[in-house]
Write an enzyme that holds these catalytic residues in place. Structure first.
Site, PDB file in Angstrom:
ATOM      1  N   LEU A 517      85.987 -32.895  -6.396  1.00 42.77           N
ATOM      2  CA  LEU A 517      85.418 -32.277  -5.194  1.00 42.77           C
ATOM      3  C   LEU A 517      85.201 -30.795  -5.412  1.00 42.77           C
ATOM      4  O   LEU A 517      84.333 -30.183  -4.822  1.00 42.77           O
ATOM      5  CB  LEU A 517      86.358 -32.450  -4.001  1.00 42.77           C
ATOM      6  CG  LEU A 517      86.483 -33.843  -3.409  1.00 42.77           C
ATOM      7  CD1 LEU A 517      87.534 -33.841  -2.314  1.00 42.77           C
ATOM      8  CD2 LEU A 517      85.149 -34.301  -2.859  1.00 42.77           C
ATOM      9  N   ASP A 636      95.571 -16.084   0.427  1.00 45.77           N
ATOM     10  CA  ASP A 636      94.334 -16.415  -0.280  1.00 45.77           C
ATOM     11  C   ASP A 636      93.336 -17.045   0.687  1.00 45.77           C
ATOM     12  O   ASP A 636      92.713 -18.059   0.399  1.00 45.77           O
ATOM     13  CB  ASP A 636      94.630 -17.347  -1.460  1.00 45.77           C
ATOM     14  CG  ASP A 636      93.470 -17.389  -2.453  1.00 45.77           C
ATOM     15  OD1 ASP A 636      92.577 -16.514  -2.354  1.00 45.77           O
ATOM     16  OD2 ASP A 636      93.453 -18.290  -3.311  1.00 45.77           O
TER      17      ASP A 636
END
Ligand SMILES: *[C@@H]1O[C@H](CO)[C@@H](O)[C@H](O)[C@H]1NC(C)=O
Ligand SMILES: *[C@@H]1O[C@H](CO)[C@@H](O)[C@H](O)[C@H]1NC(C)=O
Ligand SMILES: *[C@@H]1O[C@H](CO)[C@@H](O)[C@H](O)[C@H]1NC(C)=O
Ligand SMILES: *[C@@H]1O[C@H](CO)[C@@H](O)[C@H](O)[C@H]1NC(C)=O
Ligand SMILES: *[C@@H]1O[C@H](CO)[C@@H](O)[C@H](O)[C@H]1NC(C)=O
Ligand SMILES: *[C@@H]1O[C@H](CO)[C@@H](O)[C@H](O)[C@H]1NC(C)=O
Ligand SMILES: *[C@@H]1O[C@H](CO)[C@@H](O)[C@H](O)[C@H]1NC(C)=O
Ligand SMILES: *[C@@H]1O[C@H](CO)[C@@H](O)[C@H](O)[C@H]1NC(C)=O
Ligand SMILES: *[C@@H]1O[C@H](CO)[C@@H](O)[C@H](O)[C@H]1NC(C)=O
Ligand SMILES: *[C@@H]1O[C@H](CO)[C@@H](O)[C@H](O)[C@H]1NC(C)=O
Ligand SMILES: *[C@@H]1O[C@H](CO)[C@@H](O)[C@H](O)[C@H]1NC(C)=O
Ligand SMILES: *[C@@H]1O[C@H](CO)[C@@H](O)[C@H](O)[C@H]1NC(C)=O
Length: 829
Positions: A517, A636
């Site tokens: 993915l 992040d």
């Protein structure tokens, strides 16, 4: 300023024709009794700003006297005033603009006046002259000097479709006459169109937009003197570089505005041919007009699409004919201006009930001019409409009973989906309806066969499932590998399901390339299909955690307990051999960056969806910061870490990863930096200091990306503004905030909301962590209504001093990709 040869001409109206062949223009800014204007001649204002002469807006040789910006100022021909809007002349060389009996008059080919300043010539018998001023105002004054007292007449008092800075736009209490801005008929015809703007007769401090001089479709809301905005134009607050002033006294009440202190900024306020008011400025660098703000939205303009045509706010081609209707010939779909609407493919047989029927349409917004007919039953509502020749549509609801429409139906919006909304029945010829109903015998057979086939398949499936279930039950008893997948979730408070590596390998077809993915921050992500056909995302961690297995498991269990609609759920894990694998819920719409930064896919993300995504991310971040059992700092946050579910709800991925890889979460600094350049605040990138305010910074960058549709990382290429925030800030400072908004949503967005988001973005990316808001105040600001004013923002971090950040600038030169790769920078401290 004029580039054509200078030459003084002395001629009378009668002599004019003799000189017509010579292409000469007047050097002056004046039209006097001795100096008329004809053919290609123009006069230019003293400072070279504006030019006056004959122009031709379209292909036809229809000529009009107009004022436009001189080419040196605005290179795109932009007319700001037109004299003879309604009556063009066809031969500009034999037509003349001159002073006659104290008036400025346009004479056509046969020397008939077609336009005049219409002053009473007995009152101003002396000599008069017309001057074109640098403000774009054409003034008629007595005498030969332009500094004598009041003008006898000025074009600023008779605006056409544009209101220029310095002009007064309002109401004359002595003559009882309002000034009116009237749109052009279309882009090439300056004749008065159907839209007009004028002071509201009920409250002179507000403006209203009218259709056909009668139907009000928008109001600016009253002027608010304390905050210097119109109530219904909240975006004026954030882009108020114009100084609007309201003046009212016994003689008049008017607004005037001046462009910002910078006299070089060329700006105008106009009523467009499509019925919207627009404030725009000329951008010399890109040689185009920049829309500053615009009201109302296209679909809110009365009859914007014409009759029997649906308006779609999120599309660039707003108008679409209803089923069974075709565009009228005069419709101009491309230029999105007032369209002639649509007509029936087949005309209805009015009065002959057996010949007509109704098309059923699901509506997002019902048309204008609905008439309630009372509590009829749906059948009698239908036949009442059918029997009435003028009835074009009806609707029925149990609460409102029957309603009908007569004549053209206007201002409607069809629902995209085929169910939901209110149902409108539109009269149509039976032949247009029947087409859909007739089922050919062959089709009928096909349908029957399909249905039988389906029944067989479903029956077979259940049979198969039953045997499978038995087998699995049997297996489970002999295997400690917990497979607690029941799709419901939430049952397993105590533990995190652990999968065998074999199951994972089977689910991903041995980590087949085709199932990949994407690449997340901590490893590759695969799509997997578990037993029971459950789709999951499987993340194969590439890094080694600093912790032992037991600690790692403990962390994971804690993280798995964090459940919030805006966090991707951790469903299980697998720790075998050297593998560390996480199993997450699967998101069909992939990650935000895949949609947001793709020109064709971003259309999906209209403003409403973007705003919901922004809110969702904020809620998710607030949850991990504040309300979860663990205090987590994501570290992040970025577009590729936001996944979108089927309904485009955002879900944050990889939260808690930093925690797994850096045990020292509570410490104020860390010896390893995790994060993505561009989303990192400077205190973190430089010194490894982090707090919640690091996530706030990343959120600010993400927010600006969502609003602008621009990748922060793409800005490293540009020297002059190394970050997205820096670029946006430069525009913002100049009052060009609207340009920050992604073009694909700019027109249809809620401007106040979008500008507020940009402002919040700036607050989040401020250099000093203490200046940045907390996530809870971000949410408060996002939800704040129009009257909440935001604190002013300081210049964003990194916006100008590219080299002030040694870590980042050195990394920039190593050519690392700045968005796709999560970096771990060792920091020598
Ligand atoms: C126009 O011309 C006449 C004679 O030709 C002269 O007397 C008059 O001063 C001129 N007017 C202007 C404004 O130049
Ligand atoms: C000039 O204008 C008059 C009045 O509008 C009109 O009757 C006449 O036809 C026009 N002349 C030409 C040559 O178009
Ligand atoms: C022009 O002004 C004179 C004197 O003020 C007045 O008598 C006359 O009626 C006015 N004419 C028009 C057409 O208004
Ligand atoms: C009109 O006045 C302005 C300033 O008052 C001056 O700059 C300009 O030269 C004048 N134009 C004429 C034709 O007198
Ligand atoms: C108009 O301006 C000129 C020069 O700028 C000056 O000499 C003259 O007196 C002024 N006239 C009036 C009526 O102010
Ligand atoms: C505008 O209104 C006038 C009457 O005031 C009417 O005759 C005309 O048909 C209207 N125009 C349109 C396009 O409906
Ligand atoms: C004008 O704006 C101020 C500040 O936004 C607000 O407090 C006040 O209520 C407004 N006044 C009106 C009449 O809307
Ligand atoms: C706005 O304009 C008015 C008059 O036009 C002036 O008094 C006021 O000082 C101006 N305000 C700003 C902020 O420029
Ligand atoms: C209103 O008009 C009258 C007559 O023209 C004038 O005397 C008065 O000064 C004007 N008032 C204002 C506030 O301009
Ligand atoms: C109505 O339709 C029928 C069938 O087409 C036709 O015979 C009849 O003449 C029509 N009546 C009117 C009034 O149009
Ligand atoms: C149960 O799972 C383990 C690995 O966790 C595997 O070695 C074993 O073969 C499995 N047992 C059955 C009956 O599938
Ligand atoms: C965490 O921080 C403390 C003090 O700063 C240090 O002693 C310890 O070694 C750190 N642990 C890890 C795993 O880095």
């Amino acid at each position: 300023m004029n580039t054509k040869p200078n030459s003084k001409f002395v001629f009378s109206v009668i002599l004019l024709c003799a000189f017509l062949e010579s292409h000469v223009s007047l050097a002056a800014d004046t039209i006097s009794e001795n100096q008329s204007l004809s053919g290609d001649q123009t006069i230019v204002s003293a400072g070279g700003m504006f030019e006056l002469g004959f122009f031709k807006p379209g292909q036809l040789s229809n000529y009009y006297i107009g004022i436009w910006y001189s080419k040196q100022v605005v290179s795109e021909m932009t007319v700001v005033w037109v004299a003879n809007r309604e009556i063009p002349v066809f031969d500009r060389f034999s037509s003349v603009l001159s002073i006659l009996d104290g008036n400025l008059v346009l004479l056509n080919e046969s020397k008939t006046p077609v336009w005049s300043t219409n002053l009473n010539s007995t009152t101003n018998s002396g000599s008069v002259q017309a001057f074109l001023l640098d403000s774009g105002n054409l003034v008629l004054k007595a005498g030969s000097s332009n500094n004598t007292s009041e003008p006898l007449w000025q074009s600023f008092d008779h605006p056409t479709h544009t209101w220029l800075p310095g002009g007064r736009f309002g109401f004359n209490r002595i003559t009882n006459h309002p000034q009116i801005l009237t749109s052009w008929k279309n882009l090439v015809d300056p004749a008065p169109g159907l839209y007009s703007l004028e002071p509201d007769p009920e409250d002179r401090s507000s403006y209203i937009l009218l259709w056909n001089r009668s139907r009000k479709y928008w109001s600016s809301g009253p002027w608010n003197e304390s905050s210097h905005i119109f109530n219904q134009i909240p975006e004026m607050r954030t882009v108020s570089i114009y100084n609007y002033t309201y003046v009212t006294n016994e003689n008049e009440s008017y607004f005037t505005y001046s462009p910002p202190n910078n006299p070089k900024i060329v700006s105008q306020f106009l009523l467009s041919a499509s019925g919207k008011i627009q404030q725009r400025t000329w951008l010399e660098n890109s040689k185009q007009w920049n829309l500053f703000w615009s009201q109302p939205r296209q679909c809110d303009v009365y009859a914007s699409c014409g009759a029997f045509s649906s308006c779609k706010p999120t599309s660039l081609n707003y108008c679409k004919c209803l089923k069974g209707f075709v565009p009228n010939l005069q419709s101009d779909w491309d230029s999105q201006i007032y369209s002639g609407g649509c007509s029936r493919r087949t005309s209805v047989k009015c009065g002959n009930a057996t010949q007509d029927g109704f098309l059923k349409v699901n509506m997002e917004l019902m048309p204008e001019n609905r008439q309630y007919e009372g509590a009829l039953s749906i059948e009698s509502c239908r036949s009442a409409c059918l029997n009435e020749c003028q009835c074009t549509a009806y609707a029925y609801s149990s609460s409102d009973g029957c309603s009908m429409w007569h004549g053209d139906v206007l201002n409607l919006q069809v629902l995209e989906a085929n169910d939901g909304g209110e149902i409108l029945y539109i009269r149509a010829a039976a032949s247009d309806i029947k087409k859909k109903r007739v089922i050919k015998p062959s089709l009928l057979i096909a349908i029957v066969v399909t249905i039988i086939g389906l029944i067989v398949v479903i029956f077979g499936y259940f049979l198969w499932k039953k045997t499978l279930g038995n087998k699995r039950e049997h297996k489970k008893n002999h295997n400690e590998s917990k497979s607690k997948f029941d799709g419901g979730g939430g049952k397993d408070d105590a533990e995190l399901p652990i999968f065998s590596l074999r199951a994972i390998i089977a689910a991903t077809n041995n980590f087949a390339e085709g199932n990949k993915l994407g690449e997340g921050g901590f490893g590759l992500v695969y799509k997997g299909i578990l037993a029971e056909n459950q789709e999951v995302a499987i993340k194969r961690l590439s890094k080694k955690s600093g912790q032992g297995h037991q600690e790692f498991m403990n962390e994971l269990k804690l993280i798995a307990k964090l459940q919030h609609t805006n966090l991707v759920r951790l469903l299980g894990c697998c720790l075998e051999d050297a593998e560390m694998i996480l199993i997450y819920e699967y998101m069909p719409n992939r990650s935000l960056d895949k949609l947001l930064f793709d020109a064709s896919e971003k259309i999906e993300l209209n403003w409403g969806r973007r705003f919901r995504i922004i809110e969702g991310i904020a809620q998710g971040v607030l949850y991990i910061h504040k309300y979860s059992r663990l205090k987590i700092i994501h570290r992040d946050l970025k577009a590729s870490n936001i996944l979108l579910d089927g309904a485009l709800n955002p879900k944050i991925l990889d939260f808690g990863m930093a925690r797994i890889f850096e045990i020292n979460q509570t410490e104020a600094n860390t010896n390893r930096v995790v994060g993505t350049y561009g989303y990192m605040s400077s205190e973190y990138a430089r010194y490894g200091h982090f707090s919640e305010k690091l996530d706030v910074f990343s959120f600010g960058v993400l927010l600006l990306e969502i609003v602008s549709g621009k990748k922060n990382a793409s800005f490293y290429r540009f020297e002059h503004s190394p970050t997205l925030a820096g670029w946006a800030w430069e525009l913002w400072k100049e009052g060009r905030g609207m340009e920050v908004i992604d073009e694909s949503v700019r027109e249809a967005c809620r401007l106040d909301e979008a500008l507020r988001c940009i402002h919040i973005g700036f607050l989040c990316v401020q250099e000093t962590p203490a200046d940045r808001p907390t996530m809870s105040s971000v949410i408060h600001m996002l939800q704040g209504n129009e009257s909440t004013s935001l604190p002013p923002s300081k210049e964003p971090a990194f916006s100008t001093h590219r080299n002030s950040n040694p870590v980042c600038s050195s990394k920039t030169t190593t050519g690392l990709s700045h968005n796709a790769v999560t970096m771990s920078l060792p920091e020598g401290r």
